[in-house]
Design a protein around this motif. Structure first.
Motif, short mmCIF file in Angstrom:
data_model
loop_
_atom_site.label_atom_id
_atom_site.label_comp_id
_atom_site.label_asym_id
_atom_site.label_seq_id
_atom_site.Cartn_x
_atom_site.Cartn_y
_atom_site.Cartn_z
N ILE A 1 15.58 -7.49 12.49
CA ILE A 1 16.16 -6.54 11.54
C ILE A 1 15.08 -6.10 10.56
O ILE A 1 14.51 -6.93 9.85
CB ILE A 1 17.31 -7.20 10.75
CG1 ILE A 1 18.36 -7.75 11.73
CG2 ILE A 1 17.92 -6.21 9.76
CD1 ILE A 1 19.27 -8.80 11.11
N MET A 2 14.80 -4.80 10.51
CA MET A 2 13.87 -4.26 9.53
C MET A 2 14.68 -3.50 8.49
O MET A 2 15.37 -2.54 8.81
CB MET A 2 12.86 -3.31 10.18
CG MET A 2 11.82 -4.00 11.05
SD MET A 2 10.79 -5.21 10.19
CE MET A 2 9.82 -4.20 9.11
N VAL B 1 13.91 -11.07 9.87
CA VAL B 1 14.09 -9.94 8.97
C VAL B 1 12.74 -9.52 8.42
O VAL B 1 11.90 -10.37 8.09
CB VAL B 1 15.05 -10.30 7.81
CG1 VAL B 1 15.19 -9.13 6.84
CG2 VAL B 1 16.41 -10.70 8.34
N GLY B 2 12.53 -8.23 8.30
CA GLY B 2 11.32 -7.68 7.70
C GLY B 2 11.70 -6.59 6.71
O GLY B 2 12.87 -6.20 6.61
N LEU B 3 10.70 -6.11 5.98
CA LEU B 3 10.95 -5.11 4.95
C LEU B 3 9.90 -4.01 5.00
O LEU B 3 8.70 -4.29 4.98
CB LEU B 3 10.93 -5.77 3.57
CG LEU B 3 11.14 -4.86 2.37
CD1 LEU B 3 12.57 -4.29 2.37
CD2 LEU B 3 10.88 -5.62 1.07
N VAL C 1 6.07 8.06 -0.79
CA VAL C 1 5.51 9.18 -0.03
C VAL C 1 5.18 8.68 1.37
O VAL C 1 5.43 9.34 2.37
CB VAL C 1 4.26 9.75 -0.73
CG1 VAL C 1 3.60 10.81 0.13
CG2 VAL C 1 4.63 10.32 -2.10
N ASP C 2 4.58 7.49 1.43
CA ASP C 2 4.24 6.86 2.70
C ASP C 2 5.04 5.58 2.85
O ASP C 2 5.50 4.99 1.86
CB ASP C 2 2.74 6.51 2.73
CG ASP C 2 1.86 7.75 2.69
OD1 ASP C 2 2.16 8.70 3.44
OD2 ASP C 2 0.89 7.76 1.92
N ALA C 3 5.19 5.14 4.07
CA ALA C 3 5.89 3.88 4.34
C ALA C 3 4.88 2.80 4.68
O ALA C 3 3.81 3.09 5.24
CB ALA C 3 6.85 4.07 5.51
N TYR C 4 5.21 1.56 4.33
CA TYR C 4 4.36 0.45 4.73
C TYR C 4 5.21 -0.80 4.90
O TYR C 4 6.29 -0.93 4.33
CB TYR C 4 3.24 0.20 3.70
CG TYR C 4 3.71 -0.31 2.36
CD1 TYR C 4 3.71 -1.67 2.07
CD2 TYR C 4 4.16 0.57 1.38
CE1 TYR C 4 4.15 -2.15 0.84
CE2 TYR C 4 4.60 0.10 0.16
CZ TYR C 4 4.58 -1.25 -0.10
OH TYR C 4 5.03 -1.71 -1.32
N LEU D 1 10.60 -10.26 0.49
CA LEU D 1 11.77 -9.64 1.10
C LEU D 1 12.62 -9.03 0.02
O LEU D 1 13.83 -9.17 -0.01
CB LEU D 1 12.58 -10.66 1.92
CG LEU D 1 12.36 -10.60 3.42
CD1 LEU D 1 13.20 -11.63 4.13
CD2 LEU D 1 12.59 -9.24 4.00
N SER D 2 11.98 -8.38 -0.92
CA SER D 2 12.67 -7.74 -2.01
C SER D 2 11.89 -6.49 -2.41
O SER D 2 10.68 -6.57 -2.53
CB SER D 2 12.77 -8.71 -3.18
OG SER D 2 13.31 -8.06 -4.29
N PRO D 3 12.58 -5.38 -2.58
CA PRO D 3 11.85 -4.14 -2.98
C PRO D 3 11.36 -4.22 -4.40
O PRO D 3 11.83 -4.98 -5.19
CB PRO D 3 12.92 -3.06 -2.82
CG PRO D 3 14.22 -3.75 -2.82
CD PRO D 3 13.98 -5.16 -2.40
#
Length: 85
Positions: free
Chosen positions: A22-23, A59-61, A66-69, A83-85
């Protein structure tokens, strides 16, 4: 006009449950600061992670503005580095 309430419930037998990768993908742009959206997203991630069976799932995050990482690669650890924004 007709009102309708539908409730669906199910239980999967343990032997039929599989494993999942799960991402979680979370928006970290400036607009998330409006109306507490960032705090709500953070709480939702924490609750989701708290409910995951890490003996069966990873689980990943991914965070994006603007860009994703990838902030946290897939892991089976309940308390990974991030595992928290």
């Amino acid at each position: 006009t007709v009102g309708l309430t539908l409730t669906i419930s199910a239980q999967c037998p343990v032997q039929s449950e599989g494993r999942s990768d799960i991402m979680l993908v979370v928006d970290t742009s400036a607009s998330m600061a409006d109306e507490g959206k960032h705090d709500a997203a953070k709480a939702a991630v924490a609750q989701f992670v708290g409910d995951v069976d890490f003996t069966r799932h990873r689980v990943g995050l991914v965070l994006f503005n603007v860009d994703a990482y990838v902030a946290q690669p897939l892991t089976t650890r309940r308390r990974p580095q991030r595992l928290s924004p």
